[in-house]
Design a protein around this motif. Structure first.
Motif, mmCIF file in Angstrom:
data_model
loop_
_atom_site.group_PDB
_atom_site.id
_atom_site.type_symbol
_atom_site.label_atom_id
_atom_site.label_comp_id
_atom_site.label_asym_id
_atom_site.label_seq_id
_atom_site.Cartn_x
_atom_site.Cartn_y
_atom_site.Cartn_z
ATOM 1 N N ALA A 40 8.127 -3.805 -9.763
ATOM 2 C CA ALA A 40 7.598 -3.646 -8.373
ATOM 3 C C ALA A 40 7.171 -2.171 -8.026
ATOM 4 N N ASP A 41 6.584 -1.869 -7.107
ATOM 5 C CA ASP A 41 4.853 -0.617 -6.645
ATOM 6 C C ASP A 41 6.696 0.628 -6.309
ATOM 7 N N ASP A 42 7.783 0.569 -6.479
ATOM 8 C CA ASP A 42 8.551 1.593 -5.516
ATOM 9 C C ASP A 42 9.287 1.854 -6.791
ATOM 10 N N GLU A 43 8.631 1.269 -7.835
ATOM 11 C CA GLU A 43 9.550 1.753 -9.239
ATOM 12 C C GLU A 43 8.610 3.108 -9.542
ATOM 13 N N VAL A 44 7.561 2.740 -9.226
ATOM 14 C CA VAL A 44 6.351 3.920 -9.501
ATOM 15 C C VAL A 44 6.707 5.058 -8.917
ATOM 16 N N ILE A 45 6.929 6.538 -9.289
ATOM 17 C CA ILE A 45 6.962 7.926 -8.696
ATOM 18 C C ILE A 45 5.579 8.133 -8.771
ATOM 19 N N SER A 46 5.598 9.455 -8.187
ATOM 20 C CA SER A 46 3.984 9.629 -7.901
ATOM 21 C C SER A 46 4.083 10.885 -7.280
ATOM 22 N N ASN A 47 2.535 11.370 -7.184
ATOM 23 C CA ASN A 47 1.973 12.418 -6.434
ATOM 24 C C ASN A 47 1.356 12.512 -5.525
ATOM 25 N N PHE A 48 0.490 11.231 -5.550
ATOM 26 C CA PHE A 48 0.180 10.189 -4.540
ATOM 27 C C PHE A 48 0.565 9.213 -3.686
#
Length: 152
Positions: free
Chosen positions: A102-110
């Motif tokens: 899922a997209d919300d599993e990715v942690i990013s600064n953007f």
């Protein structure tokens, strides 16, 4: 290089080490995800592992990145593709045969989803443009050959 990936099994890197590494002044953009549902070719579950993607402000030697993340340099890979490729691979969007994270599993600064989708669209547009140029060159070559053939 300015694009790097760290792949490390969960048991060998802590979230604390990841977060400390991401605070490095070398890093412009980052995203990371825990792949904990991947299946090996033999059908067994792969060990949970992090994919950490970083885009650097300037070219930086991988030994400095390894030190920042408290990992051995062998776990730092130069990305051979483009930023869009790693953004797609983070959730396996470009590998439909693999588990889809899922997209919300990715942690990013953007804004991961918007940037990924915009980059993917740009990549598709560029691919289409390259195809059109290739077809035009082929037609020009065919016309050129026909013209030369009519003089012989």
């Amino acid at each position: 290089t300015k694009l790097m990936e760290i792949v490390q099994q969960e048991e060998y890197i802590s979230l604390d080490d990841i977060q400390k590494g991401l605070c490095s002044n070398y890093i412009q953009d980052y995203c990371y995800i825990l792949h904990d549902k991947d299946i090996a070719e033999d059908g067994t579950k792969k060990a949970s592992h992090y994919h950490i993607y970083i885009r650097l402000k300037d070219s930086t030697d991988s030994r400095y990145i390894a030190k920042a993340f408290n990992v051995k340099e062998q776990y730092i890979n130069k990305v051979k593709g483009k930023w869009v490729d790693v953004l797609l691979y983070a959730t396996h969007k470009n590998r439909p045969e693999k588990y889809q994270y899922a997209d919300d599993e990715v942690i990013s600064n953007f804004d991961f989803v918007n940037v990924r989708d915009a980059e993917e669209e740009k990549k598709k547009s560029n691919s289409r443009l390259e195809e059109i140029i290739k077809q035009m060159k082929q037609k020009i070559l065919e016309l050129h050959c026909m013209t030369i053939g009519s003089f012989m």
